[in-house]
Design an enzyme around this catalytic site. Structure first.
Site, PDB file in Angstrom:
ATOM      1  N   SER A 124       3.963   1.027   3.707  1.00 43.36           N
ATOM      2  CA  SER A 124       5.157   0.259   4.057  1.00 43.36           C
ATOM      3  C   SER A 124       6.378   1.147   4.289  1.00 43.36           C
ATOM      4  CB  SER A 124       5.472  -0.774   2.966  1.00 43.36           C
ATOM      5  OG  SER A 124       5.866  -0.135   1.767  1.00 43.36           O
ATOM      6  N   LYS A 161      11.079   0.614  -1.677  1.00 40.50           N
ATOM      7  CA  LYS A 161      11.675   0.103  -0.444  1.00 40.50           C
ATOM      8  C   LYS A 161      13.086   0.661  -0.289  1.00 40.50           C
ATOM      9  CE  LYS A 161       8.356  -2.828   0.808  1.00 40.50           C
ATOM     10  NZ  LYS A 161       7.345  -2.258  -0.103  1.00 40.50           N
TER      11      LYS A 161
END
Length: 206
Positions: A124, A161
């Site tokens: 990701s 993230k």
């Protein structure tokens, strides 16, 4: 290290125990609450005394900028940075069951100083150069600026993230168009920043 008074020894031990459990040192306010001090200023006086006696070092302008010095603390540092793998649901990041090994790497090579290495799972964050299997060097802190790559916990899930803030709205954005951003619901989801990324190690060297 000079001999400590009983209260100084208690504070030093509390900092060590807190750091061992949570993975980062306590704030002055947390130390004040533990020992019943009326203000963090009293904590600062004790911490400065510990600095003078060679028991710890303080990083300026950092709420958790406390580094222990002493035989036990030095032994832990010589053992290397802990490498955290899959995090068991609800457990502290540096709980024994999550630490897969220790890496002999100088944490002072990173700025701010690295407290642990987190193994990355998935792709990701690949467009930020963070790949599956990489070890992310993390500085443990609850504070992060918009745009920083963070280690965040939402409920029992720990994720890496990029944090974005817009007013009270928070987003955890991936660096891969195949993945969607995570937008926590403030009424339902508890978002906790566990640390900020300060470097990267690629174990396989590729």
């Amino acid at each position: 290290m000079q001999e400590l008074t009983p209260r100084q020894a208690e504070i030093w031990q509390f900092i060590r125990d807190y750091q061992e459990t949570e993975g980062y040192p306590p704030t002055r306010a947390e130390i004040a609450a533990r020992f019943g001090f009326r203000s963090p200023n009293a904590v600062t006086e004790h911490l400065n005394a510990l600095v003078r006696k060679g028991a710890l070092a303080l990083a300026p302008d950092t709420s958790r900028g406390i580094r222990l010095i002493g035989a036990e603390a030095d032994a832990e540092e010589e053992a290397g940075l802990p490498v955290v793998g899959q995090v068991a649901a609800g457990s502290p990041l540096l709980a024994e069951q999550n630490v897969t090994q220790r890496c002999q790497f100088d944490p002072g090579l990173f700025s701010p100083r690295a407290d642990y290495l987190l193994r990355v799972y998935g792709l990701s964050m690949k467009d930020a150069g963070i790949l599956d299997g990489d070890w992310l060097a993390v500085h443990a802190t609850r504070e992060a600026r918009s745009g920083q790559v963070v280690v965040a916990r939402i409920g029992d899930q720990v994720t890496v993230k990029r944090l974005w803030k817009q007013g009270k709205r928070l987003e955890l954005r991936p660096e891969n168009p195949d993945f969607a951003a995570i937008v926590p619901d403030p009424e339902r989801d508890e978002l906790v920043i566990e640390g900020i990324a300060v470097g990267l190690i690629r174990p396989n060297g590729t």
